[in-house]
Design an enzyme around this catalytic site. Structure first.
Site, mmCIF file in Angstrom:
data_model
loop_
_atom_site.group_PDB
_atom_site.id
_atom_site.type_symbol
_atom_site.label_atom_id
_atom_site.label_comp_id
_atom_site.label_asym_id
_atom_site.label_seq_id
_atom_site.Cartn_x
_atom_site.Cartn_y
_atom_site.Cartn_z
ATOM 1 C CB SER A 121 -0.888 0.034 1.317
ATOM 2 O OG SER A 121 -1.799 -1.076 1.307
ATOM 3 C CG HIS A 142 -2.702 -0.998 -3.749
ATOM 4 N ND1 HIS A 142 -3.385 0.209 -3.487
ATOM 5 C CD2 HIS A 142 -2.715 -1.635 -2.527
ATOM 6 C CE1 HIS A 142 -3.596 0.536 -2.107
ATOM 7 N NE2 HIS A 142 -3.187 -0.601 -1.419
ATOM 8 C CD GLU A 154 -4.739 2.731 -6.243
ATOM 9 O OE1 GLU A 154 -5.122 3.856 -6.336
ATOM 10 O OE2 GLU A 154 -3.777 2.505 -5.365
ATOM 11 C CG ASN A 192 -3.909 4.363 0.531
ATOM 12 O OD1 ASN A 192 -5.220 4.198 0.951
ATOM 13 N ND2 ASN A 192 -3.199 3.079 0.436
HETATM 14 N N1 LIG Z 1 -5.306 -4.600 5.160
HETATM 15 C C1 LIG Z 1 -5.581 -3.825 4.314
HETATM 16 O O1 LIG Z 1 -6.645 -3.045 4.231
HETATM 17 C C2 LIG Z 1 -4.583 -3.537 2.924
HETATM 18 C C3 LIG Z 1 -5.338 -2.986 1.919
HETATM 19 C C4 LIG Z 1 -4.360 -3.071 0.700
HETATM 20 C C5 LIG Z 1 -3.164 -3.561 0.890
HETATM 21 N N2 LIG Z 1 -2.540 -3.993 2.123
HETATM 22 C C6 LIG Z 1 -1.293 -4.412 1.735
HETATM 23 O O2 LIG Z 1 -1.310 -5.961 1.757
HETATM 24 C C7 LIG Z 1 -0.262 -6.404 2.612
HETATM 25 C C8 LIG Z 1 -0.746 -7.343 3.557
HETATM 26 O O3 LIG Z 1 -1.596 -6.776 4.553
HETATM 27 P P1 LIG Z 1 -2.441 -7.620 5.459
HETATM 28 O O4 LIG Z 1 -3.345 -6.876 6.194
HETATM 29 O O5 LIG Z 1 -3.090 -8.955 4.688
HETATM 30 O O6 LIG Z 1 -1.503 -8.354 6.617
HETATM 31 P P2 LIG Z 1 -1.619 -9.306 7.542
HETATM 32 O O7 LIG Z 1 -0.748 -8.817 8.781
HETATM 33 O O8 LIG Z 1 -3.198 -9.668 7.847
HETATM 34 O O9 LIG Z 1 -1.064 -10.723 7.034
HETATM 35 C C9 LIG Z 1 0.247 -10.796 6.564
HETATM 36 C C10 LIG Z 1 0.605 -12.096 6.583
HETATM 37 O O10 LIG Z 1 1.897 -12.396 6.035
HETATM 38 C C11 LIG Z 1 2.839 -13.414 6.401
HETATM 39 N N3 LIG Z 1 4.119 -13.477 6.315
HETATM 40 C C12 LIG Z 1 4.738 -12.592 6.760
HETATM 41 N N4 LIG Z 1 5.957 -12.711 6.455
HETATM 42 C C13 LIG Z 1 5.986 -13.756 5.744
HETATM 43 C C14 LIG Z 1 6.903 -14.572 4.569
HETATM 44 N N5 LIG Z 1 8.270 -14.218 4.664
HETATM 45 N N6 LIG Z 1 6.507 -15.701 4.220
HETATM 46 C C15 LIG Z 1 5.194 -16.027 4.194
HETATM 47 N N7 LIG Z 1 4.217 -15.381 4.757
HETATM 48 C C16 LIG Z 1 4.600 -14.437 5.533
HETATM 49 C C17 LIG Z 1 1.887 -13.357 8.074
HETATM 50 O O11 LIG Z 1 2.578 -14.673 8.779
HETATM 51 C C18 LIG Z 1 0.551 -12.624 7.822
HETATM 52 O O12 LIG Z 1 -0.190 -14.147 7.814
HETATM 53 C C19 LIG Z 1 0.584 -5.467 3.076
HETATM 54 O O13 LIG Z 1 1.855 -5.076 2.215
HETATM 55 C C20 LIG Z 1 -0.476 -4.307 3.048
HETATM 56 O O14 LIG Z 1 0.450 -2.795 2.998
HETATM 57 C C21 LIG Z 1 -3.398 -4.262 3.004
#
Ligand SMILES: NC(=O)c1ccc[n+]([C@@H]2O[C@H](COP(=O)([O-])OP(=O)(O)OC[C@H]3O[C@@H](n4cnc5c(N)ncnc54)[C@H](O)[C@@H]3O)[C@@H](O)[C@H]2O)c1
Length: 285
Positions: A121, A142, A154, A192
């Site tokens: 993000s 995204h 995106e 964003n």
């Molecule tokens: N939550 C949102 O609203 C949102 C929206 C758009 C984009 N994003 C982006 O998406 C990405 C994930 O966000 P999220 O909210 O799903 O996070 P989250 O914390 O819910 O999940 C992340 C997962 O990644 C796993 N992980 C971490 N390191 C790892 C590795 N080396 N190998 C395998 N698995 C691994 C963790 O165990 C966890 O289950 C981020 O880059 C975030 O910026 C989030």
């Protein structure tokens, strides 16, 4: 893309689960990888609950939901899961070092021609792609939360993304029923970049004593015809996430318009992160 039906999703969190479900519902075979087995279990439970909701609402048939679910496999074995992938979508923690380390590992197992995408993000897609030996095959995809519901993707053109890669990413997003828009690799991309400064500005207004939180929200709902007010929206996004994005915009541009609101930082420090902790600008049962 050699085989458009084989997708590997890295990270089984909120976004990984949603992306996996959207891809599977569109007919792709999906493997979700996480290093924590509990995260993989939670991911499948999230997908089950989401598919059930769609069936209950009449958006999806029972059969289609069962077929989508059957197309999702989960594993902790990164090497095996990316070996035959046509597209790898990464959605692990929002941390540059974590993402780059993972992409270095992916590169040694994934087919050279596989499309590589990050769901970041707020980080630079170009910088994440530097960890890959195939930056021309790398772009941002995204997605928005909740992925099965929100149609926008995106598609981020990083400095070294090839035109063919960008076209494939747009075609992929379209094929899974999303509406892709293409943007450059600039802080916050489009949504964003516009939304988070607005939310941050509402927190500045609160700090300046313009009005109470409830009244700021009511004003923007009823006066600007928005579905929810900016402070309720911050609570929904998560105040930690909101702060991280505005900090990133501020750091990248040094533009005073993006100065994080003091109250936002205070609440994050107190662990009041919004809906997920039961309290932010508002309280939740
Ligand atoms: N939550 C949102 O609203 C949102 C929206 C758009 C984009 N994003 C982006 O998406 C990405 C994930 O966000 P999220 O909210 O799903 O996070 P989250 O914390 O819910 O999940 C992340 C997962 O990644 C796993 N992980 C971490 N390191 C790892 C590795 N080396 N190998 C395998 N698995 C691994 C963790 O165990 C966890 O289950 C981020 O880059 C975030 O910026 C989030």
């Amino acid at each position: 893309m050699s085989d458009a039906t084989t997708v590997t999703v890295l990270g089984a969190g909120t976004m990984g689960a949603g992306i996996a479900q959207a891809c599977a519902a569109a007919g792709h075979a999906v493997t979700v990888v996480d290093r924590q087995p509990e995260a993989l279990e939670r991911c499948l439970a999230t997908v089950d609950a989401s598919l059930e909701r769609l069936v209950r609402k009449g958006t999806m048939s029972d059969d289609a939901a069962a077929q989508a679910r059957a197309r999702i496999a989960v594993t902790t074995d990164l090497a095996a899961s990316v070996g035959g992938a046509a597209i790898v979508i990464e959605a692990v923690y929002e941390d540059l070092a974590t993402k780059q380390a993972l992409w270095r590992q992916v590169d040694s197992h994934a087919p050279a021609e596989a499309l590589r995408a990050t769901n970041t993000s707020s980080l630079s897609v170009t910088e994440i792609a530097q960890a890959s030996s195939r930056p021309e095959r790398f772009c941002g995809l995204h997605f928005f939360n909740p992925v099965p519901v929100l149609p926008l993707v995106e598609v981020v053109r990083a400095e070294r993304t090839s035109p063919a890669t960008l076209d494939e990413a747009v075609a992929f997003a379209t094929a899974i029923g999303k509406t892709p828009i293409v943007c450059g690799d600039t802080p916050g991309f489009i949504v964003n970049r516009l939304l988070i400064p607005y939310v941050n500005d509402a927190v500045h207004a609160l700090g300046e004593g313009v009005a109470r939180a409830a009244d700021i929200d009511t004003a923007m709902k009823l006066g600007a015809n928005l579905p929810m007010g900016p402070l309720a929206l911050a609570d929904l996004i998560g105040l930690d996430v909101t702060l991280a994005v505005i900090e990133s915009l501020h750091r990248e541009t040094a533009d005073p318009r993006f100065r994080p609101a003091v109250r936002l930082r205070q609440l994050v420090r107190a662990g009041k992160l919004g809906r997920k902790t039961g309290e932010g600008f508002h309280r939740y049962e």
